[in-house]
Design a protein around this motif. Sequence first.
Motif, PDB file in Angstrom:
ATOM      1  N   GLY A  97     -11.230-116.882  44.337  1.00  0.00           N
ATOM      2  CA  GLY A  97     -11.030-118.268  43.942  1.00  0.00           C
ATOM      3  C   GLY A  97     -11.068-119.270  45.070  1.00  0.00           C
ATOM      4  O   GLY A  97     -11.988-119.260  45.909  1.00  0.00           O
ATOM      5  N   GLY A 125     -14.352-112.660  45.041  1.00  0.00           N
ATOM      6  CA  GLY A 125     -14.040-112.229  43.688  1.00  0.00           C
ATOM      7  C   GLY A 125     -13.762-113.396  42.748  1.00  0.00           C
ATOM      8  O   GLY A 125     -13.074-114.349  43.119  1.00  0.00           O
ATOM      9  N   ARG A 155     -13.738-114.343  38.097  1.00  0.00           N
ATOM     10  CA  ARG A 155     -13.826-113.730  36.770  1.00  0.00           C
ATOM     11  C   ARG A 155     -15.287-113.535  36.361  1.00  0.00           C
ATOM     12  O   ARG A 155     -15.699-112.464  35.983  1.00  0.00           O
ATOM     13  CB  ARG A 155     -13.100-114.611  35.763  1.00  0.00           C
ATOM     14  CG  ARG A 155     -11.625-114.745  36.097  1.00  0.00           C
ATOM     15  CD  ARG A 155     -10.920-115.741  35.245  1.00  0.00           C
ATOM     16  NE  ARG A 155      -9.587-116.013  35.800  1.00  0.00           N
ATOM     17  CZ  ARG A 155      -8.644-116.708  35.201  1.00  0.00           C
ATOM     18  NH1 ARG A 155      -8.860-117.232  34.011  1.00  0.00           N
ATOM     19  NH2 ARG A 155      -7.490-116.903  35.777  1.00  0.00           N
ATOM     20  N   LYS A 180     -15.111-104.100  35.085  1.00  0.00           N
ATOM     21  CA  LYS A 180     -14.341-104.996  35.968  1.00  0.00           C
ATOM     22  C   LYS A 180     -14.594-104.605  37.427  1.00  0.00           C
ATOM     23  O   LYS A 180     -14.459-103.432  37.776  1.00  0.00           O
ATOM     24  CB  LYS A 180     -12.859-104.815  35.634  1.00  0.00           C
ATOM     25  CG  LYS A 180     -11.909-105.761  36.323  1.00  0.00           C
ATOM     26  CD  LYS A 180     -10.457-105.368  36.054  1.00  0.00           C
ATOM     27  CE  LYS A 180      -9.782-106.118  34.946  1.00  0.00           C
ATOM     28  NZ  LYS A 180      -9.413-107.489  35.184  1.00  0.00           N
ATOM     29  N   VAL A 229     -13.028-107.270  44.634  1.00  0.00           N
ATOM     30  CA  VAL A 229     -13.600-107.279  45.987  1.00  0.00           C
ATOM     31  C   VAL A 229     -13.455-105.925  46.683  1.00  0.00           C
ATOM     32  O   VAL A 229     -14.372-105.468  47.378  1.00  0.00           O
ATOM     33  CB  VAL A 229     -12.983-108.395  46.880  1.00  0.00           C
ATOM     34  CG1 VAL A 229     -13.574-109.748  46.568  1.00  0.00           C
ATOM     35  CG2 VAL A 229     -11.474-108.420  46.793  1.00  0.00           C
ATOM     36  N   LEU A 233      -5.565-114.411  46.209  1.00  0.00           N
ATOM     37  CA  LEU A 233      -4.460-113.846  45.432  1.00  0.00           C
ATOM     38  C   LEU A 233      -3.683-112.787  46.208  1.00  0.00           C
ATOM     39  O   LEU A 233      -4.291-111.916  46.836  1.00  0.00           O
ATOM     40  CB  LEU A 233      -5.010-113.157  44.175  1.00  0.00           C
ATOM     41  CG  LEU A 233      -5.573-114.031  43.075  1.00  0.00           C
ATOM     42  CD1 LEU A 233      -6.071-113.132  41.946  1.00  0.00           C
ATOM     43  CD2 LEU A 233      -4.522-115.000  42.573  1.00  0.00           C
ATOM     44  N   GLY A 243      -2.110-110.280  45.086  1.00  0.00           N
ATOM     45  CA  GLY A 243      -2.351-108.938  44.558  1.00  0.00           C
ATOM     46  C   GLY A 243      -3.502-108.228  45.252  1.00  0.00           C
ATOM     47  O   GLY A 243      -3.551-106.998  45.333  1.00  0.00           O
ATOM     48  N   MET A 244      -4.444-109.011  45.783  1.00  0.00           N
ATOM     49  CA  MET A 244      -5.633-108.439  46.402  1.00  0.00           C
ATOM     50  C   MET A 244      -5.316-107.715  47.722  1.00  0.00           C
ATOM     51  O   MET A 244      -6.033-106.786  48.113  1.00  0.00           O
ATOM     52  CB  MET A 244      -6.590-109.605  46.647  1.00  0.00           C
ATOM     53  CG  MET A 244      -7.700-109.365  47.587  1.00  0.00           C
ATOM     54  SD  MET A 244      -8.682-110.850  47.850  1.00  0.00           S
ATOM     55  CE  MET A 244      -7.535-112.013  48.518  1.00  0.00           C
TER      56      MET A 244
END
Length: 393
Positions: free
Chosen positions: A259, A288, A290, A323, A326, A353, A355-356
């Motif tokens: 993003g 990365g 969506r 899905k 990255v 993010l 989480g990445m």
Amino acid sequence: MNAPLKQHLIDPEICIRCNTCEETCPVDAITHDSNNYVVDAARCNLCMDCIPPCPTGSIDNWRIVGAPYSLEDQFSWEELPKQEQIATGDGAEAIDADVQALIDSAHTGAGGKSVAPASALKPSVNLYNRDSAAIATVTGNYRLTHEESDVDVHHIILDLGDTPLPVLEGQSIGIVPPGVDPDGKPHRIRLYSIASPRHGERPNHNNLALTVKRETNGVCSNYMCDLKKGDKVRITGPFGATFLMPNDPAANIIMICTGTGSAPFRAFTEWRRRAMPNATGRMLLFFGARRPQDLPYFGPLQKVPDSLLGKYFAYSRVPGEKKVYVQDLMRREETMLAKLAPSPHTHIYVCGLKGMEQGVDSALDDICRSAELRWADLRDAMRSEGRYHVETY
Ligand code: A2P
């Protein structure tokens, strides 16, 4: 003399003034003025609750002190003071072993200390604050994502006129949204990474660009995304002294983002393109989103030649397709990454993010293992040499 104590401090050079620590602290030990975020030694119980949420690691600093630094001391700092030698008794010169151990541990926080790349220029930080904000004029506000996308990301260009605002790629600025919250307090300042290179969005103009995603109920992001040409915006900063670009044309720069985490990497790429078109170092972007429609700068990125920037797009929500994150693409490019990883010219940046972070770390672990390298050791070495940088939120 009092027994030495371990004092929790915040590094003003790295702190991006996001207020997360102040919101997290369960004993209200963290406070701020227009200059710095600080920790009240009389209240702090060293519970560590504030450490994991801090996006920069600036919170993870400690000193062993005879008498704690006061709030006034900390408000005035431009940088953290060095660890003082502590005398532990009447005229005693030697430091007790346990105190020395505390001092040693003070220099290595959980994530390791962030260090700027050796070849990066020294950035200016904290030139403007809420009370003395720089005023910029909006000269452009363009939607970056496809009209069909639910993800509304804008490229906003701010002109500083005659106001000096020296910035480097990787730094952020604060935006002061107008108005007050329901309690009558001024809205919080929000931080955005600069998406343009040091000499301006338009070369040699005193302007800069930001990449802003509209967040549901986001006071500042909605204010920013709705700005019109000619509107005035209040700016603080700049912030950030370590997530900076190496100024070395031989540096390989591996950039991993999701993003709006792409903003600093647009700045890095533009600076390389404009200032070092014949650089020998490679630039790689793992990005990365969506779907392609949701990827900021999708169109312009297609036009950046592969010789300047190797592009690897990971889409997680394309109907009918698997899905992909990255870290999956990095694994796919294992041979190339394993070759670049051990080079002293290689720098890795992760932005986006939170989480990445874990997924990227374990992909790098696997990639290094394939080349009989230990990622944990390499990562520590790269971090202490200013070649590994993570900025997640
Ligand atoms: P997902 O489709 O699973 O949410 P966003 O659009 O929310 O900013 O997210 C940007 C991209 O990052 C999306 O493709 C999203 O996938 C992906 N993403 C979410 N979690 C992770 C993660 N743990 N590691 C890597 N990418 C992630």
